[in-house]
Design a protein around this motif. Structure first.
Motif, PDB file in Angstrom:
ATOM      1  N   LYS A  11       0.808  -1.213   0.000  1.00  0.00           N
ATOM      2  CA  LYS A  11       0.000   0.000   0.000  1.00  0.00           C
ATOM      3  C   LYS A  11       0.845   1.269   0.000  1.00  0.00           C
ATOM      4  CE  LYS A  11      -3.979  -2.108   2.311  1.00  0.00           C
ATOM      5  NZ  LYS A  11      -4.869  -2.061   3.497  1.00  0.00           N
ATOM      6  N   GLN A  12       2.102   1.147   0.397  1.00  0.00           N
ATOM      7  CA  GLN A  12       2.979   2.322   0.392  1.00  0.00           C
ATOM      8  C   GLN A  12       3.462   2.664  -1.006  1.00  0.00           C
ATOM      9  OE1 GLN A  12       5.366   0.280   3.280  1.00  0.00           O
ATOM     10  NE2 GLN A  12       5.158   1.946   4.744  1.00  0.00           N
ATOM     11  N   GLY A  13       3.210   1.801  -1.963  1.00  0.00           N
ATOM     12  CA  GLY A  13       3.553   2.080  -3.352  1.00  0.00           C
ATOM     13  C   GLY A  13       4.878   1.487  -3.761  1.00  0.00           C
ATOM     14  N   TRP A  14       5.918   2.333  -3.770  1.00  0.00           N
ATOM     15  CA  TRP A  14       7.227   1.938  -4.266  1.00  0.00           C
ATOM     16  C   TRP A  14       8.316   2.511  -3.372  1.00  0.00           C
ATOM     17  CZ3 TRP A  14       7.085  -1.064  -8.726  1.00  0.00           C
ATOM     18  CH2 TRP A  14       5.875  -1.057  -9.428  1.00  0.00           C
ATOM     19  N   VAL A  15       9.384   1.749  -3.207  1.00  0.00           N
ATOM     20  CA  VAL A  15      10.539   2.245  -2.471  1.00  0.00           C
ATOM     21  C   VAL A  15      11.739   2.248  -3.399  1.00  0.00           C
ATOM     22  CG1 VAL A  15      11.019  -0.061  -1.522  1.00  0.00           C
ATOM     23  CG2 VAL A  15      12.052   1.953  -0.467  1.00  0.00           C
ATOM     24  N   GLY A  16      12.492   3.317  -3.375  1.00  0.00           N
ATOM     25  CA  GLY A  16      13.684   3.434  -4.208  1.00  0.00           C
ATOM     26  C   GLY A  16      14.924   3.647  -3.364  1.00  0.00           C
ATOM     27  N   ILE A  17      16.010   2.984  -3.735  1.00  0.00           N
ATOM     28  CA  ILE A  17      17.318   3.205  -3.113  1.00  0.00           C
ATOM     29  C   ILE A  17      18.238   3.781  -4.186  1.00  0.00           C
ATOM     30  CG2 ILE A  17      19.353   2.137  -2.085  1.00  0.00           C
ATOM     31  CD1 ILE A  17      16.993   2.262  -0.182  1.00  0.00           C
ATOM     32  N   ARG A  18      18.816   4.913  -3.879  1.00  0.00           N
ATOM     33  CA  ARG A  18      19.700   5.605  -4.826  1.00  0.00           C
ATOM     34  C   ARG A  18      21.155   5.333  -4.468  1.00  0.00           C
ATOM     35  NH1 ARG A  18      18.382  11.432  -7.252  1.00  0.00           N
ATOM     36  NH2 ARG A  18      20.204  11.740  -8.573  1.00  0.00           N
ATOM     37  N   LEU A  19      21.963   5.102  -5.490  1.00  0.00           N
ATOM     38  CA  LEU A  19      23.403   4.946  -5.314  1.00  0.00           C
ATOM     39  C   LEU A  19      24.125   6.037  -6.100  1.00  0.00           C
ATOM     40  CD1 LEU A  19      23.943   1.086  -5.888  1.00  0.00           C
ATOM     41  CD2 LEU A  19      23.339   2.266  -3.752  1.00  0.00           C
ATOM     42  N   THR A  20      25.205   6.509  -5.531  1.00  0.00           N
ATOM     43  CA  THR A  20      26.113   7.401  -6.238  1.00  0.00           C
ATOM     44  C   THR A  20      27.472   6.719  -6.286  1.00  0.00           C
ATOM     45  OG1 THR A  20      24.951   9.407  -5.526  1.00  0.00           O
ATOM     46  CG2 THR A  20      27.235   9.651  -6.248  1.00  0.00           C
ATOM     47  N   TYR A  24      25.540   3.903  -1.165  1.00  0.00           N
ATOM     48  CA  TYR A  24      24.216   4.367  -0.753  1.00  0.00           C
ATOM     49  C   TYR A  24      24.153   5.895  -0.725  1.00  0.00           C
ATOM     50  CZ  TYR A  24      20.177   5.332   2.199  1.00  0.00           C
ATOM     51  OH  TYR A  24      18.991   5.822   2.691  1.00  0.00           O
ATOM     52  N   ALA A  25      23.073   6.440  -1.313  1.00  0.00           N
ATOM     53  CA  ALA A  25      22.946   7.895  -1.378  1.00  0.00           C
ATOM     54  C   ALA A  25      21.546   8.376  -1.022  1.00  0.00           C
ATOM     55  CB  ALA A  25      23.328   8.386  -2.777  1.00  0.00           C
ATOM     56  N   GLY A  26      20.711   7.507  -0.433  1.00  0.00           N
ATOM     57  CA  GLY A  26      19.395   7.947  -0.001  1.00  0.00           C
ATOM     58  C   GLY A  26      18.273   7.042  -0.443  1.00  0.00           C
ATOM     59  N   SER A  27      17.093   7.281   0.139  1.00  0.00           N
ATOM     60  CA  SER A  27      15.908   6.486  -0.187  1.00  0.00           C
ATOM     61  C   SER A  27      14.751   7.391  -0.568  1.00  0.00           C
ATOM     62  CB  SER A  27      15.514   5.607   1.000  1.00  0.00           C
ATOM     63  OG  SER A  27      14.964   6.393   2.053  1.00  0.00           O
ATOM     64  N   ALA A 175      19.204   4.473   9.966  1.00  0.00           N
ATOM     65  CA  ALA A 175      18.159   5.454   9.683  1.00  0.00           C
ATOM     66  C   ALA A 175      18.173   5.758   8.184  1.00  0.00           C
ATOM     67  CB  ALA A 175      18.395   6.727  10.486  1.00  0.00           C
ATOM     68  N   LEU A 176      17.099   5.378   7.497  1.00  0.00           N
ATOM     69  CA  LEU A 176      17.042   5.520   6.047  1.00  0.00           C
ATOM     70  C   LEU A 176      16.268   6.749   5.582  1.00  0.00           C
ATOM     71  CD1 LEU A 176      16.236   1.796   5.177  1.00  0.00           C
ATOM     72  CD2 LEU A 176      18.365   2.979   4.616  1.00  0.00           C
ATOM     73  N   GLY A 177      15.606   7.428   6.507  1.00  0.00           N
ATOM     74  CA  GLY A 177      14.775   8.550   6.082  1.00  0.00           C
ATOM     75  C   GLY A 177      13.420   8.060   5.605  1.00  0.00           C
ATOM     76  N   GLU A 178      13.080   8.341   4.366  1.00  0.00           N
ATOM     77  CA  GLU A 178      11.762   7.986   3.851  1.00  0.00           C
ATOM     78  C   GLU A 178      11.470   6.484   3.956  1.00  0.00           C
ATOM     79  OE1 GLU A 178      10.527   9.605   0.105  1.00  0.00           O
ATOM     80  OE2 GLU A 178      11.738  11.414   0.374  1.00  0.00           O
ATOM     81  N   ALA A 179      12.475   5.664   3.756  1.00  0.00           N
ATOM     82  CA  ALA A 179      12.265   4.211   3.758  1.00  0.00           C
ATOM     83  C   ALA A 179      12.223   3.606   5.149  1.00  0.00           C
ATOM     84  CB  ALA A 179      13.350   3.523   2.929  1.00  0.00           C
ATOM     85  N   ASP A 180      12.307   4.412   6.194  1.00  0.00           N
ATOM     86  CA  ASP A 180      12.246   3.880   7.556  1.00  0.00           C
ATOM     87  C   ASP A 180      10.937   3.128   7.810  1.00  0.00           C
ATOM     88  OD1 ASP A 180      14.722   4.695   8.399  1.00  0.00           O
ATOM     89  OD2 ASP A 180      14.023   6.531   9.363  1.00  0.00           O
ATOM     90  N   VAL A 182       9.214   1.363   5.622  1.00  0.00           N
ATOM     91  CA  VAL A 182       9.028   0.292   4.639  1.00  0.00           C
ATOM     92  C   VAL A 182       9.552  -1.027   5.207  1.00  0.00           C
ATOM     93  CG1 VAL A 182       9.733  -0.504   2.343  1.00  0.00           C
ATOM     94  CG2 VAL A 182       9.155   1.901   2.711  1.00  0.00           C
ATOM     95  N   PRO A 183       8.871  -2.157   4.962  1.00  0.00           N
ATOM     96  CA  PRO A 183       9.380  -3.448   5.434  1.00  0.00           C
ATOM     97  C   PRO A 183      10.819  -3.690   4.996  1.00  0.00           C
ATOM     98  CG  PRO A 183       7.134  -3.700   4.659  1.00  0.00           C
ATOM     99  CD  PRO A 183       7.554  -2.287   4.309  1.00  0.00           C
ATOM    100  N   ALA A 184      11.590  -4.319   5.879  1.00  0.00           N
ATOM    101  CA  ALA A 184      13.023  -4.501   5.631  1.00  0.00           C
ATOM    102  C   ALA A 184      13.308  -5.269   4.357  1.00  0.00           C
ATOM    103  CB  ALA A 184      13.659  -5.214   6.828  1.00  0.00           C
ATOM    104  N   ASP A 185      12.494  -6.291   4.044  1.00  0.00           N
ATOM    105  CA  ASP A 185      12.777  -7.085   2.841  1.00  0.00           C
ATOM    106  C   ASP A 185      12.600  -6.263   1.580  1.00  0.00           C
ATOM    107  OD1 ASP A 185       9.996  -7.352   3.751  1.00  0.00           O
ATOM    108  OD2 ASP A 185       9.695  -8.608   1.994  1.00  0.00           O
ATOM    109  N   ASP A 186      11.670  -5.307   1.583  1.00  0.00           N
ATOM    110  CA  ASP A 186      11.493  -4.432   0.414  1.00  0.00           C
ATOM    111  C   ASP A 186      12.678  -3.482   0.255  1.00  0.00           C
ATOM    112  OD1 ASP A 186       9.011  -5.529  -0.311  1.00  0.00           O
ATOM    113  OD2 ASP A 186       7.943  -4.213   1.076  1.00  0.00           O
TER     114      ASP A 186
END
Length: 225
Positions: A11-20, A24-27, A175-180, A182-186
């Protein structure tokens, strides 16, 4: 070089992890995939854990090849019905159509992907940066070609996946920020999708099948890792 790995998260839609440059560069989290992608400005490659390309008849060769590689984790790969089955509005009609085109019925689990599949497919057709990935294929590659024996929802399975990512330079903070929320497996699936996106951008990613089938819209039906 920035890339984005994306996983559906209910129901939360989509989770994205960004890399630079592979780190890791954010969620990001968003209800709509197109909006999430718009927020990830400047990324070179987007890897999405969702079926994107569809064939006209038979099962996708990409799914059959992925299952063959994954051994004990083969059940994590759903067989995706041909495109005409997805044009039906109800499950029974879609399953009947799938039976005609493949010899077997579409599973209810696969049919449940329909809303997210349509959403991701629309983005894929509109944006050449999008590529289909499957997390268990990516984790298998990270583990030296050996499928992981512990499922991603178990304590040991999650610890192993986080360790594999850290070994590849993707250290997920507590602490992931927005993805905090979201379920860990996602989160782990999105992170390893990002790892594959980085490999795609560098030209080192693998694919199944070796000779991709064509989608009706002309793009390759393949899974990258």
């Amino acid at each position: 070089m920035d890339v984005l790995g994306v996983d559906a998260c209910g129901k939360q839609g989509w989770v994205g992890i960004r890399l630079t440059d592979g780190a890791y560069a954010g969620s990001l989290v968003g209800i709509r995939l197109d909006s999430l992608i718009e927020r990830a400005a400047g990324v070179r490659v987007i890897a999405v854990d969702m079926p994107l390309g569809l064939v006209e008849k038979g099962w996708r060769a990409a799914d059959l090849a992925a299952r063959a590689l994954l051994g004990v984790r083969r059940g994590s790969v759903f067989l995706i019905a041909p495109r005409p089955a997805w044009q039906e509005r109800e499950y029974v009609a879609a399953a009947d159509r799938c039976q005609e085109l493949t010899g077997n019925r579409l599973s209810r689990q696969a049919w449940a992907l329909a809303p997210k599949l349509f959403e991701a497919r629309a983005c894929w057709l509109a944006d050449q940066r999008l590529h289909e990935v499957h997390p268990e294929l990516s984790f298998r590659t990270l583990a030296g070609g050996v499928p992981l024996t512990h499922p991603k929802k178990t304590w040991r399975g999650q610890h192993l996946r986080r360790s594999l990512l850290a070994g590849a330079g993707i250290v997920l903070p507590d602490a992931l920020g927005e993805a905090d929320r979201v379920p860990a497996d996602d989160v782990l699936d999105a992170a390893v999708a990002a790892w594959s996106a980085h490999r795609i951008a560098r030209g080192t990613a693998g694919r199944v099948p070796e000779a991709p089938e064509p989608d009706a819209e002309g793009r390759a039906v393949e899974i990258r890792f």
